[in-house]
Design a protein around this motif. Structure first.
Motif, PDB file in Angstrom:
ATOM      1  N   SER A 197       0.840  -1.201   0.000  1.00 20.14           N
ATOM      2  CA  SER A 197       0.000   0.000   0.000  1.00 20.14           C
ATOM      3  C   SER A 197       0.871   1.245   0.000  1.00 20.14           C
ATOM      4  CB  SER A 197      -0.906  -0.005   1.230  1.00 20.14           C
ATOM      5  OG  SER A 197      -1.530   1.244   1.402  1.00 20.14           O
ATOM      6  N   ASN A 198       0.447   2.257  -0.744  1.00 24.95           N
ATOM      7  CA  ASN A 198       1.180   3.513  -0.751  1.00 24.95           C
ATOM      8  C   ASN A 198       1.140   4.191   0.613  1.00 24.95           C
ATOM      9  OD1 ASN A 198       2.517   5.835  -2.179  1.00 24.95           O
ATOM     10  ND2 ASN A 198       0.621   6.866  -1.530  1.00 24.95           N
ATOM     11  N   ALA A 199       0.109   3.883   1.424  1.00 22.43           N
ATOM     12  CA  ALA A 199      -0.044   4.547   2.712  1.00 22.43           C
ATOM     13  C   ALA A 199       0.919   4.016   3.760  1.00 22.43           C
ATOM     14  CB  ALA A 199      -1.478   4.399   3.210  1.00 22.43           C
ATOM     15  N   VAL A 200       1.277   2.747   3.702  1.00 20.73           N
ATOM     16  CA  VAL A 200       2.108   2.147   4.754  1.00 20.73           C
ATOM     17  C   VAL A 200       3.361   1.467   4.221  1.00 20.73           C
ATOM     18  CG1 VAL A 200       0.157   1.801   6.300  1.00 20.73           C
ATOM     19  CG2 VAL A 200       0.773   0.006   4.697  1.00 20.73           C
ATOM     20  N   GLY A 201       3.464   1.245   2.909  1.00 23.94           N
ATOM     21  CA  GLY A 201       4.617   0.522   2.379  1.00 23.94           C
ATOM     22  C   GLY A 201       4.551  -0.955   2.752  1.00 23.94           C
ATOM     23  N   GLY A 202       5.685  -1.629   2.651  1.00 27.55           N
ATOM     24  CA  GLY A 202       5.718  -3.040   3.008  1.00 27.55           C
ATOM     25  C   GLY A 202       6.827  -3.787   2.308  1.00 27.55           C
ATOM     26  N   ARG A 203       6.984  -5.065   2.656  1.00 31.18           N
ATOM     27  CA  ARG A 203       8.048  -5.903   2.087  1.00 31.18           C
ATOM     28  C   ARG A 203       7.605  -6.472   0.743  1.00 31.18           C
ATOM     29  NH1 ARG A 203      12.722  -7.841   3.433  1.00 31.18           N
ATOM     30  NH2 ARG A 203      12.545  -6.886   5.499  1.00 31.18           N
ATOM     31  N   ILE A 204       8.541  -6.515  -0.199  1.00 30.73           N
ATOM     32  CA  ILE A 204       8.270  -7.083  -1.517  1.00 30.73           C
ATOM     33  C   ILE A 204       9.257  -8.206  -1.800  1.00 30.73           C
ATOM     34  CG2 ILE A 204       7.274  -4.951  -2.454  1.00 30.73           C
ATOM     35  CD1 ILE A 204       9.984  -4.395  -3.786  1.00 30.73           C
ATOM     36  N   SER A 205       8.806  -9.223  -2.507  1.00 30.66           N
ATOM     37  CA  SER A 205       9.660 -10.324  -2.961  1.00 30.66           C
ATOM     38  C   SER A 205       9.675 -10.272  -4.481  1.00 30.66           C
ATOM     39  CB  SER A 205       9.130 -11.667  -2.462  1.00 30.66           C
ATOM     40  OG  SER A 205       9.178 -11.732  -1.052  1.00 30.66           O
ATOM     41  N   VAL A 206      10.850 -10.052  -5.053  1.00 29.38           N
ATOM     42  CA  VAL A 206      10.992  -9.773  -6.481  1.00 29.38           C
ATOM     43  C   VAL A 206      11.676 -10.941  -7.170  1.00 29.38           C
ATOM     44  CG1 VAL A 206      11.860  -8.128  -8.191  1.00 29.38           C
ATOM     45  CG2 VAL A 206      11.193  -7.325  -5.914  1.00 29.38           C
ATOM     46  N   VAL A 207      11.190 -11.274  -8.365  1.00 29.73           N
ATOM     47  CA  VAL A 207      11.773 -12.339  -9.185  1.00 29.73           C
ATOM     48  C   VAL A 207      12.047 -11.760 -10.567  1.00 29.73           C
ATOM     49  CG1 VAL A 207      11.445 -14.625 -10.186  1.00 29.73           C
ATOM     50  CG2 VAL A 207      10.514 -14.114  -7.920  1.00 29.73           C
ATOM     51  N   SER A 208      13.277 -11.887 -11.030  1.00 26.38           N
ATOM     52  CA  SER A 208      13.657 -11.397 -12.361  1.00 26.38           C
ATOM     53  C   SER A 208      13.622 -12.536 -13.361  1.00 26.38           C
ATOM     54  CB  SER A 208      15.066 -10.789 -12.322  1.00 26.38           C
ATOM     55  OG  SER A 208      15.121  -9.696 -11.422  1.00 26.38           O
ATOM     56  N   SER A 209      13.235 -12.216 -14.590  1.00 27.90           N
ATOM     57  CA  SER A 209      13.168 -13.232 -15.645  1.00 27.90           C
ATOM     58  C   SER A 209      13.379 -12.562 -17.003  1.00 27.90           C
ATOM     59  CB  SER A 209      11.826 -13.959 -15.599  1.00 27.90           C
ATOM     60  OG  SER A 209      10.759 -13.035 -15.732  1.00 27.90           O
ATOM     61  N   LYS A 210      13.269 -13.336 -18.064  1.00 30.00           N
ATOM     62  CA  LYS A 210      13.517 -12.841 -19.410  1.00 30.00           C
ATOM     63  C   LYS A 210      12.423 -11.859 -19.834  1.00 30.00           C
ATOM     64  CE  LYS A 210      14.421 -14.464 -24.123  1.00 30.00           C
ATOM     65  NZ  LYS A 210      14.495 -15.649 -25.003  1.00 30.00           N
ATOM     66  N   GLY A 211      12.805 -10.828 -20.590  1.00 32.98           N
ATOM     67  CA  GLY A 211      11.867  -9.804 -21.017  1.00 32.98           C
ATOM     68  C   GLY A 211      10.919 -10.284 -22.102  1.00 32.98           C
ATOM     69  N   ILE A 212       9.912  -9.449 -22.418  1.00 28.77           N
ATOM     70  CA  ILE A 212       8.904  -9.751 -23.435  1.00 28.77           C
ATOM     71  C   ILE A 212       8.882  -8.605 -24.452  1.00 28.77           C
ATOM     72  CG2 ILE A 212       7.499 -11.196 -21.934  1.00 28.77           C
ATOM     73  CD1 ILE A 212       5.737  -8.799 -21.361  1.00 28.77           C
ATOM     74  N   PRO A 213       8.282  -8.834 -25.624  1.00 36.79           N
ATOM     75  CA  PRO A 213       8.321  -7.793 -26.673  1.00 36.79           C
ATOM     76  C   PRO A 213       7.542  -6.531 -26.319  1.00 36.79           C
ATOM     77  CG  PRO A 213       7.858  -9.945 -27.619  1.00 36.79           C
ATOM     78  CD  PRO A 213       7.772 -10.109 -26.146  1.00 36.79           C
ATOM     79  N   HIS A 214       6.426  -6.670 -25.608  1.00 38.07           N
ATOM     80  CA  HIS A 214       5.597  -5.486 -25.353  1.00 38.07           C
ATOM     81  C   HIS A 214       4.994  -5.564 -23.951  1.00 38.07           C
ATOM     82  CE1 HIS A 214       2.916  -2.126 -26.115  1.00 38.07           C
ATOM     83  NE2 HIS A 214       1.905  -2.861 -25.685  1.00 38.07           N
ATOM     84  N   TYR A 215       4.929  -4.405 -23.287  1.00 39.16           N
ATOM     85  CA  TYR A 215       4.374  -4.320 -21.938  1.00 39.16           C
ATOM     86  C   TYR A 215       3.082  -3.509 -21.975  1.00 39.16           C
ATOM     87  CZ  TYR A 215       8.928  -6.057 -20.534  1.00 39.16           C
ATOM     88  OH  TYR A 215      10.060  -6.828 -20.394  1.00 39.16           O
ATOM     89  N   GLU A 216       2.053  -4.072 -21.360  1.00 36.95           N
ATOM     90  CA  GLU A 216       0.730  -3.451 -21.375  1.00 36.95           C
ATOM     91  C   GLU A 216       0.661  -2.295 -20.385  1.00 36.95           C
ATOM     92  OE1 GLU A 216      -3.927  -4.844 -20.565  1.00 36.95           O
ATOM     93  OE2 GLU A 216      -2.249  -6.243 -20.327  1.00 36.95           O
ATOM     94  N   GLY A 217      -0.116  -1.285 -20.708  1.00 34.16           N
ATOM     95  CA  GLY A 217      -0.324  -0.157 -19.817  1.00 34.16           C
ATOM     96  C   GLY A 217      -1.734  -0.184 -19.245  1.00 34.16           C
ATOM     97  N   THR A 218      -1.870  -0.099 -17.919  1.00 36.78           N
ATOM     98  CA  THR A 218      -3.166  -0.132 -17.262  1.00 36.78           C
ATOM     99  C   THR A 218      -3.176   0.849 -16.091  1.00 36.78           C
ATOM    100  OG1 THR A 218      -2.492  -1.906 -15.764  1.00 36.78           O
ATOM    101  CG2 THR A 218      -3.550  -2.572 -17.834  1.00 36.78           C
ATOM    102  N   LEU A 219      -4.396   1.074 -15.567  1.00 38.94           N
ATOM    103  CA  LEU A 219      -4.571   1.901 -14.377  1.00 38.94           C
ATOM    104  C   LEU A 219      -4.951   0.993 -13.216  1.00 38.94           C
ATOM    105  CD1 LEU A 219      -4.873   4.587 -12.849  1.00 38.94           C
ATOM    106  CD2 LEU A 219      -7.230   4.720 -13.748  1.00 38.94           C
ATOM    107  N   ALA A 220      -4.177   1.048 -12.138  1.00 40.69           N
ATOM    108  CA  ALA A 220      -4.452   0.224 -10.962  1.00 40.69           C
ATOM    109  C   ALA A 220      -3.935   0.924  -9.726  1.00 40.69           C
ATOM    110  CB  ALA A 220      -3.811  -1.158 -11.099  1.00 40.69           C
TER     111      ALA A 220
END
Length: 551
Positions: free
Chosen positions: A119-142
Motif C-alpha cells: 500500500s502507498n499509505a504504509v509501504g511493506g516488504r516485496i519479494s521480487v523475481v527477475s526473468s527474461k523480457g517480453i516484446p511489449h508491456y501493457e499499460g493499465t490503471l491500478a
C-alpha cells in the motif's frame, strides 16, 4: 519529535554516524515521515540510512530501499526488500502490469503499488523475481498508478504473492443472478439490471434509476470469503459513455450491519479511483483484504450517469479450506461405515433365515481353511471340537437320555489325524471297546444304522469301579494282510483283535493302508504293548466315498 543529522541544515562534520533508539509498546507501529532525504551518492557504505528491528546484537536490519530504486539496480535473480510509504510522489513511470510483469527500468516500489502487493499509505516488504523480457508491456490503471505501454527489454521483474488473486465468479457465472441485487434499476432501451454487472459480459451494464439518491450494487458470495481486489468497467457500449469514476466499498457478514472499507491505520473512509472511460478496466486492491460474505459498491462520482460492470478478486478463507480438509474424510468414513453396516445386516439376516431351526457349526469352521488348520493343532484342541450337527427334526425327538442323534457322514465329520509325535490323549479314557458281532455278521451301514435306545453311546459302557484304571488292552494281530484289491468295492482285509473279552471285535481297514488296523492300541501301564509307539485311540477315518460292504 523531529530527528535530523548533526549540524542540519547547516554544515556537518564528515565521517559522522548518528544513531537513535526508539521504543514503543509491543503491538504498536512506528511511522517514519521523511521531510527531506538526501543521499549524496550511490555508495551506501559511506552515505546511508539504515533501519533496524530491535536493539542490541540480536537486532535485524530492515532492507529498506528508496522509491527510486529500479529493477536494473539489483542483479540478483530473486531478492526481498522493504518499500517505504509515499512512493506515489515519485515522477518515475512504470511499464507493465500483473501478472505478466514490469519492464526492468520501472521503479520497484511504484510497480509494487500498481501490482497491489503493498500500500502507498504504509509501504511493506516485496519479494521480487527477475526473468527474461517480453516484446511489449501493457499499460493499465491500478491503485491510482498508471502504467504506460513499454517496448522490448532484455529482462523484466514480477512479484511473489500469496496467490489469493483469483476471480470469485461474476465473469464465469459461478455467482448466480439471484446473488446480485441493487438499490434500483434503470429501465430505458432495455433493463439495466443487476445481473448485467458482470465483467466482460455482453449486453447492458447495471445502472440505477435517475431518482435513486443512494445507489448501490450488492454481491452475495453465499459464504465468507477473502476479497483482495476489484476490477471495474463502464457501460462498454459506444452509444452509452457511462462509467463510475469514484466509489466506496462496504461489506457485511449478515447483510444487516455494514462497514465501510478503510486502509490500515486510517480513520477515513477509503475512496477508490474508478474508471476514466467507459471501456478500459481499472483494478483496485484491498490492503488489508476484506473477509466478508456481502459486498456493496457505492458510487460517489460518475460520468453522465452510473453504469458499472465488475469482478471481485480473492480466494477461500484458509479456515474454510482446513475445515473442508477435515470434514471430507470424516464424511467419507461415515458413509463407508453406514454402507458396511447395511451390508452386514442384510448378510446376517439372510444367514439367519437360511439356518433357522438348525444347530450348526460356525461358518468359518466349515471352510477348507479351517479343516486344513485342524491338521496342525494339538490333539487337545482337536478333541474339544464338536464335529456333530443336529437337525431340528432330530433335536425334537431328543426326549430322553437314551435318544441319540443321527450322524451325518459328511467330509471332516470325524476327527482328523493327530499331529505326529503327540502321544497324550488329554483326559484318560475309562471305557472299553464294544464287543463286536459274531464272525460272518455283516452290517450294510455300520455308522448310519439306528442305535438301540437302551444303549447310551457306541463307546459309553463304563467299567466297574473296581476295574483297571485304563480300558482292557487290545492285541492286534500284526500278521493280518490285505486280501482285496485297491478298490473299496473289493473284499477288505479282516483282522481279529485278540482281547480278554469273550468275543472278538471285527472291523475293517482300507486297502490303501499297509497292514495297519483301523483302531490303534492303547498303552497299558501294567501290560505289554504290542502296537507301535505312535498309535493312539482315534475315531475311524472317514472317506469321501462310503464303503459298500463291511464285515
Amino acid at each position: 519529535g523531529t530527528l535530523s543529522s548533526l549540524g542540519y541544515p547547516g554544515t556537518y562534520p564528515n565521517n559522522t554516524v548518528c544513531e537513535w533508539e526508539i521504543s514503543v509498546p509491543r503491538g504498536n507501529r512506528i511511522h517514519f515521515r521523511f521531510a527531506e532525504l538526501d543521499i549524496e551518492d550511490r555508495d551506501c557504505q559511506v552515505n546511508y540510512l539504515r533501519l533496524h528491528n530491535g536493539i542490541g546484537p540480536e537486532r535485524s536490519e530492515i532492507d529498506l530501499i528508496t522509491c527510486l530504486d529500479k529493477g536494473t539496480d539489483f542483479p540478483e535473480a530473486e531478492f526481498s526488500k522493504y518499500c517505504p510509504a509515499g512512493c506515489l510522489t515519485s515522477s518515475e513511470g512504470i511499464s507493465g502490469t500483473m501478472p505478466n510483469g514490469y519492464r526492468e527500468s520501472s521503479p520497484l516500489c511504484v510497480a509494487a503499488i500498481h501490482a497491489g502487493v503493498v500500500s502507498n499509505a504504509v509501504g511493506g516488504r516485496i519479494s521480487v523475481v527477475s526473468s527474461k523480457g517480453i516484446p511489449h508491456y501493457e499499460g493499465t490503471l491500478a491503485n491510482n498508478v498508471t502504467s504506460t505501454g513499454g517496448t522490448l527489454s532484455d529482462s523484466l521483474f514480477t512479484f511473489r504473492t500469496n496467490g489469493c488473486y483469483g476471480t470469485l465468479g461474476l465473469e464465469s457465472g459461478g455467482v448466480a443472478d439471484t446473488q446480485l441485487s441493487a438499490s434500483s434499476v434503470w429501465e430505458w432501451h432495455g433493463e439495466w439490471a443487476a445481473s448485467g454487472a458482470r465483467l466482460k459480459k455482453a449486453g447492458l451494464a447495471w445502472a440505477p434509476s435517475q431518482s435513486d439518491q443512494q445507489p448501490w450494487l450488492q454481491i452475495d458470495l453465499k459464504r465468507e470469503k477473502k476479497i483482495t481486489g476489484i476490477i471495474t468497467t463502464g457501460s462498454t457500449w459506444r452509444e452509452y459513455l457511462y462509467y463510475v469514476s469514484a466509489y466506496r466499498v462496504l461489506y457485511s457478514n449478515d447483510g444487516q450491519q455494514w462497514y465501510i472499507y478503510r486502509e490500515a491505520n486510517s480513520t477515513q473512509d477509503k475512496i477508490f479511483q474508478g474508471n476514466v472511460n467507459h471501456l478500459d478496466e481499472v483494478r483496485n486492491n484491498f490492503i488489508p483484504p476484506i473477509s466478508s460474505r456481502f459486498v456493496r459498491i457505492n458510487p460517489t462520482l460518475w460520468h453522465q450517469r452510473i453504469a458499472l460492470k465488475l469482478e471481485l478478486l480473492g480466494c477461500q478463507i484458509p479456515a474454510d479450506v482446513a475445515l473442508a480438509a477435515v470434514l471430507v474424510p470424516v464424511v467419507v468414513m461415515v458413509l463407508t461405515a453406514l454402507i458396511l453396516i447395511v451390508v452386514c445386516a442384510c448378510h446376517w439376516r439372510n444367514r439367519k433365515k437360511s439356518s433357522e431351526g438348525t444347530y450348526d457349526l460356525p461358518h468359518w469352521d466349515r471352510t477348507d481353511w479351517w479343516k486344513s488348520m485342524k491338521q496342525l493343532l494339538p490333539s487337545k484342541m482337536v478333541e474339544t471340537e464338536d464335529s456333530i450337527r443336529y437337525s431340528s427334526s432330530e433335536v425334537g425327538r431328543l426326549t430322553g437320555r437314551g435318544v441319540v442323534p443321527r450322524l451325518h457322514a459328511e467330509p471332516a465329520e470325524y476327527a482328523q489325524p493327530l499331529v505326529s509325535g503327540v502321544t497324550t490323549l488329554g483326559a484318560r479314557s475309562t471305557f472299553k471297546p464294544d464287543e463286536g458281532p459274531d464272525p460272518g455278521y455283516s452290517d450294510p451301514d455300520l455308522y448310519d444304522a439306528p442305535i438301540s435306545p437302551d444303549v447310551y453311546h457306541a463307546y459309553a459302557e463304563p467299567l466297574p469301579a473296581s476295574g483297571s484304571e485304563y480300558a482292557t488292552p487290545i492285541v492286534v494281530d500284526m500278521g493280518c494282510h490285505p486280501s482285496g484289491g485297491p478298490s473299496l468295492n473289493q473284499p477288505t482285509t479282516v483282522c481279529s483283535f485278540m482281547g480278554a473279552g469273550p468275543a472278538s471285535l471285527l472291523t475293517r481297514t482300507e486297502s490303501s493302508q499297509s497292514g495297519r488296523s483301523a483302531y490303534d492300541t492303547p498303552k497299558n501301564a501294567t501290560g505289554p504293548v504290542t502296537a507301535t509307539e505312535d498309535l493312539t485311540y482315534q475315531v475311524p477315518q472317514s472317506s469321501t466315498q462310503k464303503a459298500t460292504g463291511q464285515s
